[in-house]
Design a protein around this motif. Structure first.
Motif, PDB file in Angstrom:
ATOM      1  N   GLY A 142       0.826  -1.210   0.000  1.00 35.89           N
ATOM      2  CA  GLY A 142       0.000   0.000   0.000  1.00 35.89           C
ATOM      3  C   GLY A 142       0.856   1.253   0.000  1.00 35.89           C
ATOM      4  O   GLY A 142       0.614   2.196  -0.747  1.00 35.89           O
ATOM      5  N   ALA A 143       1.906   1.252   0.827  1.00 34.06           N
ATOM      6  CA  ALA A 143       2.796   2.406   0.924  1.00 34.06           C
ATOM      7  C   ALA A 143       3.563   2.610  -0.385  1.00 34.06           C
ATOM      8  O   ALA A 143       3.758   3.743  -0.836  1.00 34.06           O
ATOM      9  CB  ALA A 143       3.776   2.213   2.079  1.00 34.06           C
ATOM     10  N   ILE A 144       3.976   1.513  -0.995  1.00 38.35           N
ATOM     11  CA  ILE A 144       4.713   1.610  -2.265  1.00 38.35           C
ATOM     12  C   ILE A 144       3.805   2.183  -3.362  1.00 38.35           C
ATOM     13  O   ILE A 144       4.198   3.088  -4.098  1.00 38.35           O
ATOM     14  CB  ILE A 144       5.269   0.222  -2.682  1.00 38.35           C
ATOM     15  CG1 ILE A 144       6.428  -0.170  -1.751  1.00 38.35           C
ATOM     16  CG2 ILE A 144       5.729   0.239  -4.138  1.00 38.35           C
ATOM     17  CD1 ILE A 144       6.970  -1.562  -1.970  1.00 38.35           C
ATOM     18  N   ILE A 145       2.578   1.668  -3.436  1.00 38.83           N
ATOM     19  CA  ILE A 145       1.661   2.145  -4.474  1.00 38.83           C
ATOM     20  C   ILE A 145       1.269   3.608  -4.232  1.00 38.83           C
ATOM     21  O   ILE A 145       1.147   4.389  -5.185  1.00 38.83           O
ATOM     22  CB  ILE A 145       0.410   1.223  -4.572  1.00 38.83           C
ATOM     23  CG1 ILE A 145       0.818  -0.157  -5.095  1.00 38.83           C
ATOM     24  CG2 ILE A 145      -0.660   1.841  -5.462  1.00 38.83           C
ATOM     25  CD1 ILE A 145       1.538  -0.177  -6.440  1.00 38.83           C
ATOM     26  N   ASP A 146       1.130   4.011  -2.980  1.00 42.88           N
ATOM     27  CA  ASP A 146       0.871   5.424  -2.671  1.00 42.88           C
ATOM     28  C   ASP A 146       1.970   6.302  -3.260  1.00 42.88           C
ATOM     29  O   ASP A 146       1.707   7.339  -3.867  1.00 42.88           O
ATOM     30  CB  ASP A 146       0.818   5.652  -1.155  1.00 42.88           C
ATOM     31  CG  ASP A 146      -0.521   5.227  -0.567  1.00 42.88           C
ATOM     32  OD1 ASP A 146      -1.437   4.927  -1.355  1.00 42.88           O
ATOM     33  OD2 ASP A 146      -0.643   5.195   0.666  1.00 42.88           O
ATOM     34  N   ALA A 147       3.224   5.867  -3.066  1.00 41.83           N
ATOM     35  CA  ALA A 147       4.377   6.626  -3.579  1.00 41.83           C
ATOM     36  C   ALA A 147       4.358   6.668  -5.107  1.00 41.83           C
ATOM     37  O   ALA A 147       4.642   7.707  -5.717  1.00 41.83           O
ATOM     38  CB  ALA A 147       5.677   6.002  -3.073  1.00 41.83           C
ATOM     39  N   VAL A 148       4.021   5.539  -5.717  1.00 43.23           N
ATOM     40  CA  VAL A 148       3.964   5.458  -7.185  1.00 43.23           C
ATOM     41  C   VAL A 148       2.878   6.387  -7.740  1.00 43.23           C
ATOM     42  O   VAL A 148       3.117   7.161  -8.665  1.00 43.23           O
ATOM     43  CB  VAL A 148       3.702   4.000  -7.645  1.00 43.23           C
ATOM     44  CG1 VAL A 148       3.352   3.942  -9.132  1.00 43.23           C
ATOM     45  CG2 VAL A 148       4.914   3.118  -7.364  1.00 43.23           C
ATOM     46  N   LEU A 149       1.705   6.340  -7.113  1.00 44.94           N
ATOM     47  CA  LEU A 149       0.582   7.164  -7.591  1.00 44.94           C
ATOM     48  C   LEU A 149       0.860   8.647  -7.391  1.00 44.94           C
ATOM     49  O   LEU A 149       0.482   9.480  -8.227  1.00 44.94           O
ATOM     50  CB  LEU A 149      -0.720   6.761  -6.889  1.00 44.94           C
ATOM     51  CG  LEU A 149      -1.256   5.369  -7.253  1.00 44.94           C
ATOM     52  CD1 LEU A 149      -2.501   5.045  -6.447  1.00 44.94           C
ATOM     53  CD2 LEU A 149      -1.541   5.242  -8.746  1.00 44.94           C
ATOM     54  N   GLU A 150       1.543   8.977  -6.302  1.00 43.35           N
ATOM     55  CA  GLU A 150       1.876  10.370  -6.036  1.00 43.35           C
ATOM     56  C   GLU A 150       2.861  10.898  -7.080  1.00 43.35           C
ATOM     57  O   GLU A 150       2.705  12.003  -7.598  1.00 43.35           O
ATOM     58  CB  GLU A 150       2.477  10.488  -4.632  1.00 43.35           C
ATOM     59  CG  GLU A 150       2.357  11.882  -4.073  1.00 43.35           C
ATOM     60  CD  GLU A 150       2.983  11.967  -2.682  1.00 43.35           C
ATOM     61  OE1 GLU A 150       2.585  11.168  -1.820  1.00 43.35           O
ATOM     62  OE2 GLU A 150       3.865  12.820  -2.498  1.00 43.35           O
ATOM     63  N   ALA A 151       3.874  10.070  -7.389  1.00 47.54           N
ATOM     64  CA  ALA A 151       4.859  10.452  -8.409  1.00 47.54           C
ATOM     65  C   ALA A 151       4.184  10.595  -9.771  1.00 47.54           C
ATOM     66  O   ALA A 151       4.482  11.518 -10.541  1.00 47.54           O
ATOM     67  CB  ALA A 151       5.976   9.414  -8.477  1.00 47.54           C
ATOM     68  N   ALA A 152       3.259   9.701 -10.063  1.00 45.46           N
ATOM     69  CA  ALA A 152       2.543   9.741 -11.346  1.00 45.46           C
ATOM     70  C   ALA A 152       1.720  11.028 -11.455  1.00 45.46           C
ATOM     71  O   ALA A 152       1.698  11.689 -12.494  1.00 45.46           O
ATOM     72  CB  ALA A 152       1.638   8.517 -11.471  1.00 45.46           C
ATOM     73  N   LYS A 153       1.094  11.403 -10.350  1.00 45.22           N
ATOM     74  CA  LYS A 153       0.257  12.595 -10.321  1.00 45.22           C
ATOM     75  C   LYS A 153       1.098  13.859 -10.525  1.00 45.22           C
ATOM     76  O   LYS A 153       0.751  14.746 -11.305  1.00 45.22           O
ATOM     77  CB  LYS A 153      -0.487  12.661  -8.985  1.00 45.22           C
ATOM     78  CG  LYS A 153      -1.694  13.569  -8.980  1.00 45.22           C
ATOM     79  CD  LYS A 153      -2.399  13.459  -7.638  1.00 45.22           C
ATOM     80  CE  LYS A 153      -3.346  14.627  -7.433  1.00 45.22           C
ATOM     81  NZ  LYS A 153      -3.842  14.659  -6.053  1.00 45.22           N
TER      82      LYS A 153
END
Ligand SMILES: [Zn+2]
Length: 121
Positions: A8-19
């Motif tokens: 969950g924490a990894i995907i949060d970081a990925v989605l934030e970077a994507a945004k």
């Protein structure tokens, strides 16, 4: 399963970077995981696919690389990989110096869990 909270924490970081980068889609994510974290790459990969459904990261390729543990010894200044032993079908790392047998060692690598690279479009 502690994989779920870590994933969950990894995907949060990925989605934030994507945004931040105005990504329409995340194509590939390179993740490095230290063997001492005891995380299971297959489980992580499965959880990523499940929790990214409906996000820009849906369908991305998850390249999960395991990082071998490296220690440095405070006594004999050995620096390098540690030894593993097998017990009850589990491979357990031995956190001690293979040169002098001392346990005063610093863990240099093997505990990381981080996103190294994200490919977006
Ligand atoms: Zn040593």
């Amino acid at each position: 399963m502690h994989e779920i909270s870590i994933a969950g924490a990894i995907i949060d970081a990925v989605l934030e970077a994507a945004k931040k980068n105005n990504a329409r889609k995340v194509n590939e994510v390179l993740i490095e995981i230290g063997e001492l974290t005891a995380l299971n790459p297959d489980q992580l990969s499965f959880i990523f696919k499940t929790i990214t459904a409906g996000t820009v990261a849906e369908g991305a390729i998850y390249d999960i690389r395991l990082v071998r543990p490296v220690i440095s010894c405070r006594v004999c200044s050995y620096s390098g990989p540690i030894e593993f032993f097998e017990k009850l079908h589990f491979i357990l790392p031995v956190i001690k110096c293979p040169e002098c047998g001392g346990s005063e060692v610093d863990i240099v690598a093997g505990r990381e869990c981080c996103v190294k690279r994200i490919k977006i479009s």
